[in-house]
Write an enzyme that holds these catalytic residues in place. Structure first.
Site, PDB file in Angstrom:
ATOM      1  N   LYS A   1       0.832  -1.217   0.000  1.00 38.04           N
ATOM      2  CA  LYS A   1       0.000   0.000   0.000  1.00 38.04           C
ATOM      3  C   LYS A   1       0.864   1.263   0.000  1.00 38.04           C
ATOM      4  CE  LYS A   1      -2.340  -0.700   3.783  1.00 38.04           C
ATOM      5  NZ  LYS A   1      -1.745  -1.975   4.223  1.00 38.04           N
TER       6      LYS A   1
ATOM      7  N   ARG B   1      -8.957   1.796   9.406  1.00 36.07           N
ATOM      8  CA  ARG B   1      -8.596   0.402   9.657  1.00 36.07           C
ATOM      9  C   ARG B   1      -9.631  -0.313  10.515  1.00 36.07           C
ATOM     10  NH1 ARG B   1      -2.690   0.936   8.950  1.00 36.07           N
ATOM     11  NH2 ARG B   1      -1.558  -0.969   9.349  1.00 36.07           N
TER      12      ARG B   1
ATOM     13  N   ARG C   1      11.729  -5.613   4.013  1.00 39.33           N
ATOM     14  CA  ARG C   1      11.536  -4.186   3.717  1.00 39.33           C
ATOM     15  C   ARG C   1      12.573  -3.310   4.423  1.00 39.33           C
ATOM     16  NH1 ARG C   1       5.613  -2.029   4.265  1.00 39.33           N
ATOM     17  NH2 ARG C   1       5.633  -2.994   6.316  1.00 39.33           N
TER      18      ARG C   1
ATOM     19  N   ARG D   1      11.983  -1.574  10.036  1.00 35.68           N
ATOM     20  CA  ARG D   1      11.007  -1.213  11.061  1.00 35.68           C
ATOM     21  C   ARG D   1      10.952  -2.284  12.147  1.00 35.68           C
ATOM     22  NH1 ARG D   1       5.626   0.260   7.711  1.00 35.68           N
ATOM     23  NH2 ARG D   1       4.749  -0.814   9.504  1.00 35.68           N
TER      24      ARG D   1
ATOM     25  N   ARG E   1       0.305  -8.638  13.078  1.00 35.87           N
ATOM     26  CA  ARG E   1      -0.362  -7.528  12.381  1.00 35.87           C
ATOM     27  C   ARG E   1      -1.350  -8.059  11.346  1.00 35.87           C
ATOM     28  NH1 ARG E   1       4.606  -4.698  10.110  1.00 35.87           N
ATOM     29  NH2 ARG E   1       3.140  -3.377   8.985  1.00 35.87           N
TER      30      ARG E   1
HETATM   31  P1  AMP Z   1       1.522   0.794   8.713  1.00 30.34           P
HETATM   32  O1  AMP Z   1       2.676   1.705   8.489  1.00 30.34           O
HETATM   33  O2  AMP Z   1       0.290   1.197   7.974  1.00 30.34           O
HETATM   34  O3  AMP Z   1       1.888  -0.656   8.492  1.00 30.34           O
HETATM   35  O4  AMP Z   1       1.132   0.924  10.266  1.00 30.34           O
HETATM   36  C1  AMP Z   1       2.050   0.569  11.283  1.00 30.34           C
HETATM   37  C2  AMP Z   1       1.326   0.516  12.619  1.00 30.34           C
HETATM   38  O5  AMP Z   1       0.806   1.799  12.941  1.00 30.34           O
HETATM   39  C3  AMP Z   1       0.138  -0.424  12.706  1.00 30.34           C
HETATM   40  O6  AMP Z   1       0.523  -1.773  12.965  1.00 30.34           O
HETATM   41  C4  AMP Z   1      -0.628   0.189  13.882  1.00 30.34           C
HETATM   42  O7  AMP Z   1      -0.020  -0.123  15.119  1.00 30.34           O
HETATM   43  C5  AMP Z   1      -0.440   1.672  13.640  1.00 30.34           C
HETATM   44  N1  AMP Z   1      -1.508   2.197  12.768  1.00 30.34           N
HETATM   45  C6  AMP Z   1      -1.371   2.685  11.505  1.00 30.34           C
HETATM   46  N2  AMP Z   1      -2.554   3.095  11.022  1.00 30.34           N
HETATM   47  C7  AMP Z   1      -3.469   2.858  11.990  1.00 30.34           C
HETATM   48  C8  AMP Z   1      -4.881   3.041  12.091  1.00 30.34           C
HETATM   49  N3  AMP Z   1      -5.591   3.545  11.085  1.00 30.34           N
HETATM   50  N4  AMP Z   1      -5.488   2.680  13.250  1.00 30.34           N
HETATM   51  C9  AMP Z   1      -4.784   2.190  14.281  1.00 30.34           C
HETATM   52  N5  AMP Z   1      -3.472   1.955  14.253  1.00 30.34           N
HETATM   53  C10 AMP Z   1      -2.802   2.288  13.121  1.00 30.34           C
END
Ligand code: AMP
Length: 216
Positions: free
Chosen positions: A15, A90, A129, A162, A173
């Protein structure tokens, strides 16, 4: 009316990579909730510290905190024409909050690309990554390596892995995604906005599909 594109799909499906490309092509702002949390953590804000405690466990940050952060972000001038939303909403509560915000700001969700791939592909992608420390540009050690190991092609900053891309955390996740985010697939399908895209293909093939949908 401002058009918001919601990118849906599991962790590791690409994404973030696609959102960056779409944002450059469409000139819509790229709004990534994960990047915003990471930026806050880097800047040592209270929000960043709170978010990190959930992120490290592979859990979602609470809805109210996340919704307030996105509300503030999309009310900025660069989102006046709309934005590519990457990682938000989400949960169903976040999707409802987004509808309310957009009704208030005079915007709408245009379409929702739903990018999918099998779990083994997701784990391989996330665990290989490498992310640019300065601006979050994304690489993969096998599928999209930087020209020089550990250095971002775009801005020369160093690349890091990360904390939440470790295999165990990625697996968690994905489970959280299946439980909390997949209800949104039906929500947007019923609204006639969902467009399914096979995310196991190469980056430029996925981009080509997305751009074809965007043109319509
Ligand atoms: P991402 O970079 O989208 O993979 O997000 C990394 C982490 O950030 C996720 O595993 C969540 O802990 C937190 N996170 C990102 N977006 C959201 C969201 N919309 N709602 C809640 N937690 C989020």
């Amino acid at each position: 009316m401002a058009t918001f594109i919601v990118l849906l799909g599991p962790p590791g499906v690409g994404k973030g990579t696609q959102a960056r490309i779409l944002s450059e092509t469409s000139k819509l702002a790229h709004v990534s909730s994960g990047d915003l949390f990471r930026e806050n953590f880097k800047n040592e804000t209270e929000l960043g510290k709170l978010a990190k405690s959930f992120m490290d466990k592979g859990e979602l940050v609470p809805d109210d905190v996340t919704i307030n952060m996105i509300r503030e972000r999309i009310s900025r001038p660069d989102c006046q024409a709309g934005a590519i939303l990457d990682g938000f909403p989400r949960t169903p509560a976040q999707a409802d909050a987004l509808e309310k915000m957009l009704a208030e700001f005079g915007g709408e969700v245009g379409f929702v690309p739903y990018i999918t791939a099998e779990e083994s592909v997701l784990v391989e992608r996330a665990s290989g990554r490498w992310t640019c420390r300065a601006q979050g540009h994304i690489y993969h050690e096998k599928f999209n390596p930087p020209k020089q190991v550990g250095i971002c092609d775009v801005d020369g900053s160093d690349l890091y892995q990360r904390d939440d891309d470790k295999v165990e955390t990625v697996t968690k996740r994905i489970r959280v995604y299946l439980e909390q985010t997949t209800p949104l697939v039906e929500y947007y399908r019923k609204a006639g906005k969902l467009v399914e895209i096979d995310g196991s293909q190469a980056v430029d093939q996925v981009t080509a599909k997305l751009l074809a949908v965007l043109k319509k």
